[in-house]
Design a protein around this motif. Structure first.
Motif, PDB file in Angstrom:
ATOM      1  N   ILE A   1      35.035  29.801  45.955  1.00  0.00           N
ATOM      2  CA  ILE A   1      34.721  30.574  47.162  1.00  0.00           C
ATOM      3  C   ILE A   1      35.318  29.881  48.386  1.00  0.00           C
ATOM      4  CG2 ILE A   1      32.856  31.482  48.607  1.00  0.00           C
ATOM      5  CD1 ILE A   1      33.349  32.832  45.792  1.00  0.00           C
ATOM      6  N   GLN A   2      35.290  28.558  48.375  1.00  0.00           N
ATOM      7  CA  GLN A   2      35.910  27.811  49.480  1.00  0.00           C
ATOM      8  C   GLN A   2      37.414  28.105  49.544  1.00  0.00           C
ATOM      9  OE1 GLN A   2      34.614  25.970  52.068  1.00  0.00           O
ATOM     10  NE2 GLN A   2      36.760  26.105  52.711  1.00  0.00           N
ATOM     11  N   LYS A   3      38.020  28.251  48.365  1.00  0.00           N
ATOM     12  CA  LYS A   3      39.459  28.570  48.336  1.00  0.00           C
ATOM     13  C   LYS A   3      39.706  29.924  48.996  1.00  0.00           C
ATOM     14  CE  LYS A   3      40.989  24.862  46.528  1.00  0.00           C
ATOM     15  NZ  LYS A   3      40.557  24.068  47.691  1.00  0.00           N
ATOM     16  N   LEU A   4      38.788  30.865  48.806  1.00  0.00           N
ATOM     17  CA  LEU A   4      38.949  32.175  49.446  1.00  0.00           C
ATOM     18  C   LEU A   4      38.896  32.030  50.965  1.00  0.00           C
ATOM     19  CD1 LEU A   4      36.770  34.519  47.159  1.00  0.00           C
ATOM     20  CD2 LEU A   4      39.269  34.321  47.258  1.00  0.00           C
ATOM     21  N   ALA A   5      38.038  31.119  51.433  1.00  0.00           N
ATOM     22  CA  ALA A   5      37.970  30.869  52.874  1.00  0.00           C
ATOM     23  C   ALA A   5      39.271  30.238  53.366  1.00  0.00           C
ATOM     24  CB  ALA A   5      36.775  29.972  53.194  1.00  0.00           C
ATOM     25  N   ASP A   6      39.782  29.263  52.603  1.00  0.00           N
ATOM     26  CA  ASP A   6      41.060  28.629  52.957  1.00  0.00           C
ATOM     27  C   ASP A   6      42.163  29.685  53.073  1.00  0.00           C
ATOM     28  OD1 ASP A   6      39.621  26.291  52.667  1.00  0.00           O
ATOM     29  OD2 ASP A   6      40.548  25.709  50.760  1.00  0.00           O
ATOM     30  N   LEU A   7      42.124  30.645  52.140  1.00  0.00           N
ATOM     31  CA  LEU A   7      43.169  31.677  52.131  1.00  0.00           C
ATOM     32  C   LEU A   7      43.140  32.509  53.404  1.00  0.00           C
ATOM     33  CD1 LEU A   7      43.020  32.847  48.412  1.00  0.00           C
ATOM     34  CD2 LEU A   7      45.042  31.938  49.587  1.00  0.00           C
ATOM     35  N   ARG A   8      41.948  32.733  53.937  1.00  0.00           N
ATOM     36  CA  ARG A   8      41.855  33.524  55.170  1.00  0.00           C
ATOM     37  C   ARG A   8      42.624  32.844  56.290  1.00  0.00           C
ATOM     38  NH1 ARG A   8      38.381  37.988  55.049  1.00  0.00           N
ATOM     39  NH2 ARG A   8      37.827  38.266  52.837  1.00  0.00           N
ATOM     40  N   SER A   9      42.488  31.526  56.388  1.00  0.00           N
ATOM     41  CA  SER A   9      43.175  30.865  57.506  1.00  0.00           C
ATOM     42  C   SER A   9      44.665  30.742  57.214  1.00  0.00           C
ATOM     43  CB  SER A   9      42.491  29.538  57.871  1.00  0.00           C
ATOM     44  OG  SER A   9      42.889  28.534  56.998  1.00  0.00           O
ATOM     45  N   LEU A  10      45.035  30.606  55.945  1.00  0.00           N
ATOM     46  CA  LEU A  10      46.463  30.627  55.595  1.00  0.00           C
ATOM     47  C   LEU A  10      47.066  32.000  55.923  1.00  0.00           C
ATOM     48  CD1 LEU A  10      46.320  28.714  52.178  1.00  0.00           C
ATOM     49  CD2 LEU A  10      47.480  27.928  54.260  1.00  0.00           C
ATOM     50  N   ASN A  11      46.304  33.033  55.626  1.00  0.00           N
ATOM     51  CA  ASN A  11      46.724  34.403  55.927  1.00  0.00           C
ATOM     52  C   ASN A  11      46.955  34.544  57.433  1.00  0.00           C
ATOM     53  OD1 ASN A  11      47.102  37.149  56.065  1.00  0.00           O
ATOM     54  ND2 ASN A  11      45.315  37.689  54.801  1.00  0.00           N
ATOM     55  N   GLU A  12      45.987  34.045  58.193  1.00  0.00           N
ATOM     56  CA  GLU A  12      46.061  34.097  59.656  1.00  0.00           C
ATOM     57  C   GLU A  12      47.342  33.417  60.161  1.00  0.00           C
ATOM     58  OE1 GLU A  12      44.634  35.733  62.805  1.00  0.00           O
ATOM     59  OE2 GLU A  12      43.398  35.694  60.981  1.00  0.00           O
ATOM     60  N   GLU A  13      47.592  32.218  59.655  1.00  0.00           N
ATOM     61  CA  GLU A  13      48.769  31.456  60.101  1.00  0.00           C
ATOM     62  C   GLU A  13      50.057  32.139  59.636  1.00  0.00           C
ATOM     63  OE1 GLU A  13      48.818  29.042  62.285  1.00  0.00           O
ATOM     64  OE2 GLU A  13      51.017  28.835  62.139  1.00  0.00           O
ATOM     65  N   HIS A  14      50.040  32.671  58.420  1.00  0.00           N
ATOM     66  CA  HIS A  14      51.243  33.372  57.951  1.00  0.00           C
ATOM     67  C   HIS A  14      51.532  34.578  58.835  1.00  0.00           C
ATOM     68  CE1 HIS A  14      53.451  36.490  55.624  1.00  0.00           C
ATOM     69  NE2 HIS A  14      54.263  35.451  55.433  1.00  0.00           N
ATOM     70  N   SER A  15      50.504  35.342  59.141  1.00  0.00           N
ATOM     71  CA  SER A  15      50.683  36.523  60.000  1.00  0.00           C
ATOM     72  C   SER A  15      51.337  36.140  61.320  1.00  0.00           C
ATOM     73  CB  SER A  15      49.332  37.180  60.311  1.00  0.00           C
ATOM     74  OG  SER A  15      48.792  37.708  59.139  1.00  0.00           O
ATOM     75  N   LYS A  16      50.842  35.047  61.886  1.00  0.00           N
ATOM     76  CA  LYS A  16      51.361  34.575  63.166  1.00  0.00           C
ATOM     77  C   LYS A  16      52.859  34.284  63.049  1.00  0.00           C
ATOM     78  CE  LYS A  16      49.592  30.839  65.569  1.00  0.00           C
ATOM     79  NZ  LYS A  16      48.504  29.833  65.697  1.00  0.00           N
ATOM     80  N   GLN A  17      53.202  33.511  62.032  1.00  0.00           N
ATOM     81  CA  GLN A  17      54.602  33.112  61.874  1.00  0.00           C
ATOM     82  C   GLN A  17      55.473  34.302  61.457  1.00  0.00           C
ATOM     83  OE1 GLN A  17      55.160  29.476  59.685  1.00  0.00           O
ATOM     84  NE2 GLN A  17      53.510  28.408  60.786  1.00  0.00           N
TER      85      GLN A  17
END
Ligand code: VDX
Length: 441
Positions: free
Chosen positions: A398-414
């Motif tokens: 479940i923590q990995k799913l949370a990590d993915l949200r912030s990776l998603n956020e950063e990817h979207s930005k870039q």
């Protein structure tokens, strides 16, 4: 032999002290571990303690029969025969004397009823143990029929959509890692067609996501013709030399993720709008998850065959991304890899990620949540029953799913900065533009 003697001796002594059973048990263990079991009477292979001494079956029977018959023997020689396996039948007197000498006791011989009672007792214990085992087996919690089916479906879906041979990668525009991109390399690259890849995993049902995304397979081919124009300007080719290849890799992966999503129980029954909303917002996360299968802890890279299809952080920077994304992405891959998930857990995690109700644009929040809950419960049950030492695995997932949200956020930005630059966005595929684009359906 000396060990045998000392054991026999200790047994004899202990009998006098009334601790025969304990001592013989101890002695027995000693035997099991260290010594070949030798009959104390004749030296034949012993089968255990009989009437308080380690003997073979032959001497056991001989002693019992002799005692039952109350036989008295006389030695035809001088009463000091050495008994061996081969001569033990020659002198019953010395054989019996030897039996007594090593500690065999007639008190230990059971009457016929006692023998029967002992047999019954042994049988009853066996029966009881078998019953207890059957009870344990019946009480062991199991996955429900439904849960097992969900897992089987997802594992199959993943097998159908993740090709461990990575042979399709040859159809992507080739990776370019060093120096400026030459005109010819760029042209050759653009001739590589993705149209096969775009057509194979799609079917034509009017209400589902593939029809909406299908529109873009035409665009996909148009885009490639366009990109393949020999006149196109490659002045800026040294920049983002890996973008064409990685864009094709990601475009291809999106198609596979769509194929996987369609096989998740309940996904196809959602409205096309919700299917698209879920895919658009989770695609990059599921790609990051599934890419863990090719991620290699030894060299911290994604290895998809040969040096060409081995991607390190540096390669991804040549596709327009920065360490702000790539550093946590690699950390994520390492952490996920170290969870050593079973394939069942890996596919459930991808499905749970895809069916997150809290994504932008989802309408039927309740329905998606119910589908996700079913998957989460299946995952928890699976871990509890099939993942030894897996107490913390669910929480970590479940923590990995949370990590993915912030990776998603950063990817979207870039990705946004990338897509704002036409010379770069033109290297993307229509599917990538569609899925990562900000348009709402
Ligand atoms: O496991 O902004 C899987 C199939 C294989 C290989 C694979 C690797 C994924 C990688 C390695 C898969 C290269 C860089 C990637 C990374 C996941 C995300 C990351 C593609 C895809 C990039 C940040 C994505 C950038 C995409 C874009 C240029 C459009 O499916």
């Amino acid at each position: 032999l000396s060990v045998c003697l000392s054991v026999c001796l200790s047994v004899c002594l202990s009998v006098m002290e009334n601790t025969a059973v304990i001592t013989s048990t101890l002695a027995n263990e000693e035997f099991d571990r260290n010594v070949p079991r030798i009959c104390g009477v004749c030296g034949d292979k012993a089968t255990g303690f009989h009437f308080n001494a380690m003997t073979c079956e032959g001497c056991k029977g001989f002693f019992r029969r002799s005692m039952k018959r109350k036989a008295s023997f006389t030695c035809p020689f001088n009463g000091s025969c050495t008994i061996t396996k081969d001569n033990r039948r020659h002198c019953q007197a010395c054989r019996l004397k030897r039996c007594v000498d090593i500690g065999m006791m007639k008190e230990f011989i059971l009457t016929d009823e006692e023998v029967q009672r002992k047999k019954d007792l042994i049988q009853r214990r066996k029966d009881e143990e078998a019953q207890r085992e059957a009870q344990r087996e019946a009480q062991r919690p199991r996955l429900s029929e439904d849960q097992s089916q969900v897992i089987a479906t997802l594992v199959e879906a993943h097998h159908k959509t993740y090709d461990d041979s990575y042979s399709d990668f040859n159809r992507f525009r080739p990776p370019v890692r060093e120096g400026p991109v030459t005109r010819s390399a760029s042209r050759a690259a653009s001739l590589h067609s993705l149209s096969d890849a775009s057509s194979d995993s799609f079917s034509h049902s009017p209400e589902s996501v593939d029809t909406k995304l299908m529109n873009f397979s035409n665009l996909l081919m148009m885009y490639q013709d366009q990109g393949g124009s020999p006149d196109s300007n490659d002045d800026d080719g040294s920049k983002l030399s890996m973008l064409p290849h990685l864009a094709d890799l990601v475009s291809y992966s999106i198609q596979k993720v769509i194929g996987f999503a369609k096989m998740i129980p309940g996904f196809r029954e959602l409205t096309a709008e919700d299917q698209i909303a879920l895919l658009k917002s989770s695609a990059i996360e599921v790609i990051m998850l599934r890419s863990n299968q090719s991620f290699n802890l030894e060299d911290m890279s994604w290895s998809c065959g040969g040096p060409d299809f081995k991607y390190c952080v540096n390669d991804v920077t040549k596709a327009g991304h920065t360490l702000e994304l790539l550093e946590p992405l690699v950390k994520f891959q390492v952490g996920l890899k170290k969870l050593n998930l079973h394939e069942e857990e890996h596919v459930l995690l991808m499905a749970i990620c895809l069916l997150s109700p809290d994504r932008p644009g989802v309408q039927d929040h309740g329905r998606i949540e119910a589908l996700q809950d079913r998957l989460s419960e299946t995952l928890q049950a699976y871990i509890r029953l099939h993942h030894p030492g897996g107490r913390l695995v669910y929480a970590r997932m479940i923590q990995k799913l949370a990590d993915l949200r912030s990776l998603n956020e950063e990817h979207s930005k870039q990705y946004r900065s990338l897509s704002f630059q036409p010379e770069h966005s033109m290297q993307l595929t229509p599917l990538v533009l569609e899925v990562f684009g900000s348009e709402v359906s």
